[in-house]
Write an enzyme that holds these catalytic residues in place. Structure first.
Site, PDB file in Angstrom:
ATOM      1  N   ARG A 110       1.527  61.182  30.767  1.00 55.84           N
ATOM      2  CA  ARG A 110       1.280  62.620  30.562  1.00 55.84           C
ATOM      3  C   ARG A 110       2.654  63.277  30.471  1.00 55.84           C
ATOM      4  O   ARG A 110       3.407  63.275  31.456  1.00 55.84           O
ATOM      5  CB  ARG A 110       0.455  63.221  31.695  1.00 55.84           C
ATOM      6  CG  ARG A 110       0.428  64.738  31.649  1.00 55.84           C
ATOM      7  CD  ARG A 110      -0.605  65.353  32.555  1.00 55.84           C
ATOM      8  NE  ARG A 110      -1.936  65.247  31.989  1.00 55.84           N
ATOM      9  CZ  ARG A 110      -2.954  66.037  32.283  1.00 55.84           C
ATOM     10  NH1 ARG A 110      -2.796  67.013  33.151  1.00 55.84           N
ATOM     11  NH2 ARG A 110      -4.139  65.868  31.724  1.00 55.84           N
ATOM     12  N   HIS A 137      -4.405  65.643  23.141  1.00 56.11           N
ATOM     13  CA  HIS A 137      -5.107  65.286  24.375  1.00 56.11           C
ATOM     14  C   HIS A 137      -6.321  64.423  23.992  1.00 56.11           C
ATOM     15  O   HIS A 137      -7.478  64.854  24.101  1.00 56.11           O
ATOM     16  CB  HIS A 137      -5.541  66.564  25.095  1.00 56.11           C
ATOM     17  CG  HIS A 137      -5.881  66.368  26.545  1.00 56.11           C
ATOM     18  ND1 HIS A 137      -5.799  65.132  27.180  1.00 56.11           N
ATOM     19  CD2 HIS A 137      -6.310  67.251  27.486  1.00 56.11           C
ATOM     20  CE1 HIS A 137      -6.170  65.277  28.442  1.00 56.11           C
ATOM     21  NE2 HIS A 137      -6.477  66.546  28.653  1.00 56.11           N
ATOM     22  N   GLN A 140      -9.403  63.657  26.371  1.00 59.47           N
ATOM     23  CA  GLN A 140     -10.256  64.833  26.547  1.00 59.47           C
ATOM     24  C   GLN A 140     -11.260  64.943  25.396  1.00 59.47           C
ATOM     25  O   GLN A 140     -12.464  65.108  25.617  1.00 59.47           O
ATOM     26  CB  GLN A 140      -9.382  66.089  26.611  1.00 59.47           C
ATOM     27  CG  GLN A 140     -10.166  67.364  26.797  1.00 59.47           C
ATOM     28  CD  GLN A 140     -10.859  67.407  28.146  1.00 59.47           C
ATOM     29  OE1 GLN A 140     -10.233  67.161  29.167  1.00 59.47           O
ATOM     30  NE2 GLN A 140     -12.147  67.708  28.162  1.00 59.47           N
ATOM     31  N   ASP A 232      -9.911  76.876  25.799  1.00 64.13           N
ATOM     32  CA  ASP A 232      -8.931  76.263  26.700  1.00 64.13           C
ATOM     33  C   ASP A 232      -8.003  77.396  27.152  1.00 64.13           C
ATOM     34  O   ASP A 232      -8.052  78.506  26.603  1.00 64.13           O
ATOM     35  CB  ASP A 232      -8.174  75.156  25.936  1.00 64.13           C
ATOM     36  CG  ASP A 232      -7.202  74.359  26.803  1.00 64.13           C
ATOM     37  OD1 ASP A 232      -7.211  74.511  28.042  1.00 64.13           O
ATOM     38  OD2 ASP A 232      -6.415  73.567  26.235  1.00 64.13           O
ATOM     39  N   CYS A 271     -11.950  72.182  28.716  1.00 62.60           N
ATOM     40  CA  CYS A 271     -11.397  70.932  29.266  1.00 62.60           C
ATOM     41  C   CYS A 271     -11.100  71.068  30.755  1.00 62.60           C
ATOM     42  O   CYS A 271     -11.028  70.057  31.454  1.00 62.60           O
ATOM     43  CB  CYS A 271     -10.141  70.547  28.500  1.00 62.60           C
ATOM     44  SG  CYS A 271      -8.874  71.812  28.489  1.00 62.60           S
ATOM     45  N   ARG A 299     -15.102  62.037  31.441  1.00 58.92           N
ATOM     46  CA  ARG A 299     -13.709  61.564  31.371  1.00 58.92           C
ATOM     47  C   ARG A 299     -13.620  60.180  32.004  1.00 58.92           C
ATOM     48  O   ARG A 299     -12.939  59.284  31.502  1.00 58.92           O
ATOM     49  CB  ARG A 299     -12.759  62.530  32.118  1.00 58.92           C
ATOM     50  CG  ARG A 299     -12.572  63.906  31.490  1.00 58.92           C
ATOM     51  CD  ARG A 299     -11.806  63.862  30.192  1.00 58.92           C
ATOM     52  NE  ARG A 299     -10.489  63.252  30.313  1.00 58.92           N
ATOM     53  CZ  ARG A 299      -9.372  63.866  30.722  1.00 58.92           C
ATOM     54  NH1 ARG A 299      -9.413  65.154  31.006  1.00 58.92           N
ATOM     55  NH2 ARG A 299      -8.217  63.228  30.804  1.00 58.92           N
TER      56      ARG A 299
HETATM   57  N1   CP Z   1      -8.727  68.371  31.444  1.00 55.07           N
HETATM   58  C1   CP Z   1      -7.695  67.734  32.043  1.00 55.07           C
HETATM   59  O1   CP Z   1      -6.971  66.925  31.429  1.00 55.07           O
HETATM   60  O2   CP Z   1      -7.545  68.034  33.366  1.00 55.07           O
HETATM   61  P1   CP Z   1      -6.294  67.707  34.272  1.00 55.07           P
HETATM   62  O3   CP Z   1      -5.122  68.487  33.726  1.00 55.07           O
HETATM   63  O4   CP Z   1      -6.688  68.143  35.648  1.00 55.07           O
HETATM   64  O5   CP Z   1      -6.006  66.232  34.204  1.00 55.07           O
HETATM   65  N1  NVA Z   2      -3.931  72.875  26.979  1.00 53.89           N
HETATM   66  C1  NVA Z   2      -3.889  72.576  28.394  1.00 53.89           C
HETATM   67  C2  NVA Z   2      -4.825  71.464  28.719  1.00 53.89           C
HETATM   68  C3  NVA Z   2      -4.885  71.093  30.172  1.00 53.89           C
HETATM   69  C4  NVA Z   2      -5.815  69.959  30.439  1.00 53.89           C
HETATM   70  C5  NVA Z   2      -2.469  72.243  28.814  1.00 53.89           C
HETATM   71  O1  NVA Z   2      -1.782  71.530  28.087  1.00 53.89           O
HETATM   72  O2  NVA Z   2      -2.037  72.719  29.872  1.00 53.89           O
END
Ligand code: CP
Ligand code: NVA
Length: 323
Positions: A110, A137, A140, A232, A271, A299
């Protein structure tokens, strides 16, 4: 150096849904639904396999579901959080990848920069899964469409409206919708549209699969008669400094009951994490049409399927499971 796929999917990594064929996605869903239904004993499928998790950003869902997921399949995980995982500061991503591949069988990353994920994938001789980058992502979007497939049987011909920022989640949704034959309308303020290359490529894919990708700026037009509405956060991780500015720019893009009233009784998707009162009202996200926690549950199942199909060629019997 080109590394070969190690599992049952024709790709080594899950960096982007755009790299998967529609049938690969359906195979992931069928496997996920097999796991979810508890059909067969898969508790030793990834016995002895280790997952390395490198997270530059916070996480609840992605971290829990990968850690629990690998344990369910007989493996184990080691997690390195943002304090220790400042990519490229102590050593290059290439060197990290070449260390990790000696210890673990799969990496979930990540990251802020998408290039960090592609560099992991390029240099590590083990599968690399994108657990969210600034650009994409994919896990997701797979969980999102697995959930819609469960609800509707088939997503072909259905229409999803994404209202908000043309961000990482949005890009992966565009890829997945186009692959699976679902129409997608993306509605953002001007200058916050999704990446034009993502849109162009998805349009080509969509035309092969009998669906459409439409980019709009008017939320009412976007949600008119749709089957699902997705939003989102307006400021993603790494954009915290822009939060106030964005709150003003996105004010007309809030998903509320009035907007949902223009749809064909659409399900509501997010998400998570969500900010009630900003991108969505509490009445909508906590209302009867919200499927946000069904998605969060999936997920787990979808990522177990991704890990299994990237790490092992062992056949998984999905007979009788529709996806
Ligand atoms: N939706 C999602 O990826 O959640 P987190 O940021 O908590 O992993
Ligand atoms: N668009 C958001 C998604 C979080 C799961 C971010 O990148 O923070």
């Amino acid at each position: 150096m080109q590394h070969e796929p190690q599992g049952a999917l024709p790709v080594k990594d899950l960096v982007s849904v755009a790299h998967l064929e529609s049938d690969d996605i359906r195979k992931i869903f069928a496997t996920a639904r097999t796991f979810k239904a508890g059909r067969g004993d898969h508790s030793r499928l990834l016995r002895g396999k280790r997952l390395g998790m490198i997270f530059e950003k916070e996480s609840l869902r992605t971290r829990f579901t990968f850690e629990i997921g690998i344990q369910d399949l007989g493996g184990s995980a080691v997690f390195l959080d943002h304090r220790d995982a400042r990519l490229g500061s102590r050593e290059s991503v290439m060197d990290m990848a070449k260390n990790l591949e000696r210890w673990v069988d799969c990496i979930v990353a990540r990251t802020y920069k998408h290039k960090a994920v592609t560099d992991f994938a390029k240099h590590a001789n083990v599968p690399v899964i994108n657990g969210l980058s600034d650009f994409l992502h994919p896990c997701q979007a797979l969980a999102d469409f697995m959930t819609l497939t469960e609800k509707w049987g088939d997503v072909r011909g259905k229409t999803l409206a994404f209202v908000g920022d043309g961000n990482n989640t949005c890009h992966s949704l565009i890829h997945t919708a186009a692959k699976l034959g679902a129409n997608i309308r993306v509605c953002t303020p001007e200058s916050y549209e999704p990446n034009s290359k993502v849109v162009r490529e998805a349009e080509t894919e969509a035309s092969k699969n009998g669906c459409e990708v439409v980019i709009l700026n008017d939320p009412r037009e976007a949600v008119d008669g749709v089957d699902a509405v997705y939003t989102d956060v307006w400021a993603s991780m790494g954009q915290e400094d822009e939060r106030e500015e964005r709150a003003a720019i996105f004010a007309d893009y809030k998903v509320d009951e009035e907007l949902m009233g223009l749809t064909a009784g659409a399900v509501f998707m997010h998400c998570l994490p969500a900010h009630r009162g900003h991108e969505v009202t509490a009445a909508v996200i906590d209302g009867p049409n919200s499927i946000v926690f069904d998605i969060a549950e999936n997920r787990l199942h979808v990522q177990k399927a991704v890990m299994a199909l990237l790490m092992t060629k062992t056949p998984i019997d999905t007979t009788g499971v529709t996806a």
